[in-house]
Design a protein around this motif. Sequence first.
Motif, PDB file in Angstrom:
ATOM      1  N   UNK A   1     -24.329  -3.875  33.785  1.00 37.59           N
ATOM      2  CA  UNK A   1     -24.655  -5.211  33.268  1.00 37.59           C
ATOM      3  C   UNK A   1     -24.369  -5.351  31.776  1.00 37.59           C
ATOM      4  N   UNK A   2     -24.800  -4.350  30.996  1.00 39.22           N
ATOM      5  CA  UNK A   2     -24.567  -4.446  29.551  1.00 39.22           C
ATOM      6  C   UNK A   2     -23.079  -4.408  29.224  1.00 39.22           C
ATOM      7  N   UNK A   3     -22.325  -3.680  30.038  1.00 40.17           N
ATOM      8  CA  UNK A   3     -20.873  -3.627  29.840  1.00 40.17           C
ATOM      9  C   UNK A   3     -20.241  -4.993  30.132  1.00 40.17           C
ATOM     10  N   UNK A   4     -20.749  -5.692  31.146  1.00 36.57           N
ATOM     11  CA  UNK A   4     -20.233  -7.032  31.457  1.00 36.57           C
ATOM     12  C   UNK A   4     -20.422  -7.968  30.269  1.00 36.57           C
ATOM     13  N   UNK A   5     -21.616  -7.946  29.678  1.00 37.08           N
ATOM     14  CA  UNK A   5     -21.889  -8.793  28.513  1.00 37.08           C
ATOM     15  C   UNK A   5     -20.953  -8.447  27.361  1.00 37.08           C
ATOM     16  N   UNK A   6     -20.713  -7.155  27.153  1.00 36.70           N
ATOM     17  CA  UNK A   6     -19.831  -6.711  26.071  1.00 36.70           C
ATOM     18  C   UNK A   6     -18.397  -7.166  26.321  1.00 36.70           C
TER      19      UNK A   6
END
Length: 288
Positions: A176-181
């Motif tokens: 999830x955090x990678x998607x936001x990044x």
Amino acid sequence: MLKRTLTLAAGLALSFSAVVAQAADVLATEVLKVTAIPDEAPTELLRKFKPLGAYLEQQLGMKVEFMPVADYPAVVEAIAADRIDLAWLGGFTFVQTRLKTGNAIPLVQREQDAVFTSKFISSDPAVKSLADLKGKTFAFGSVSSTSGSLMPRYFMQQDKIVPETYFSRVAFSGAHDATAAWVEAGKVDAGVLNASVWDKLVAAGKVDTKKVHVFATTPTYYDYNWTVRGSLDPELAGKIKAAFLALDPAKPEHKAILDLQAASRFIETKPENYKGIEEAARAAGLLK
């Protein structure tokens, strides 16, 4: 006399074997082995778990060890092979685990996991809905993620959107955090992620809301839970459940643990809660 001696020896051998087996069971549960689906960076998962692990050690009177895994399927395999006792699972991963083992038991979920959602985000101010993304690039999280892939895909399909033909390119960030990044960096035009992680990233200042905005939210569905392997001692499973349910947000030390878990409190859950996710997975062709 010889027959009686042999019979006695055989009985002692069987008794010794039983004692050894019982001792092995005790040793096997002296350390509670815990893991979580890797929906965030490994360092973040460990940071969030440490206070919870210390609390469980205190409540259970046994050592608790966090064992990270490489990907979502590895969690399912570890529980099925009895290498993991307790795991933080997404709804779809729970369904996969339950189908594979036949007896994995969901103990508790956070209050918000009964009404969970996913957030669609974009760095393009012109994007106001999925209709504005036709022919553009899009990112899901992990293929096995409930909130980062399965349920958003299911809801898109309800609107007659097939991602692979609707978008020019579909990518999987892995977390999830990678998607936001990825969205913030312009690697993709838009993406979808767990609502809880989005809120946490915003609160921590790890995503720039001047660059990235939420343009849609899915309907609600059941998601995450803490699950134990079906072969775990029922008494121990009961103690684990009780420990989670005893976390009280009115107590500062408990609130610190709950905050790291993005939980207001934990509530009981049951396998039936995840039937909707199983149906969505079958509709998406992810379960045979």
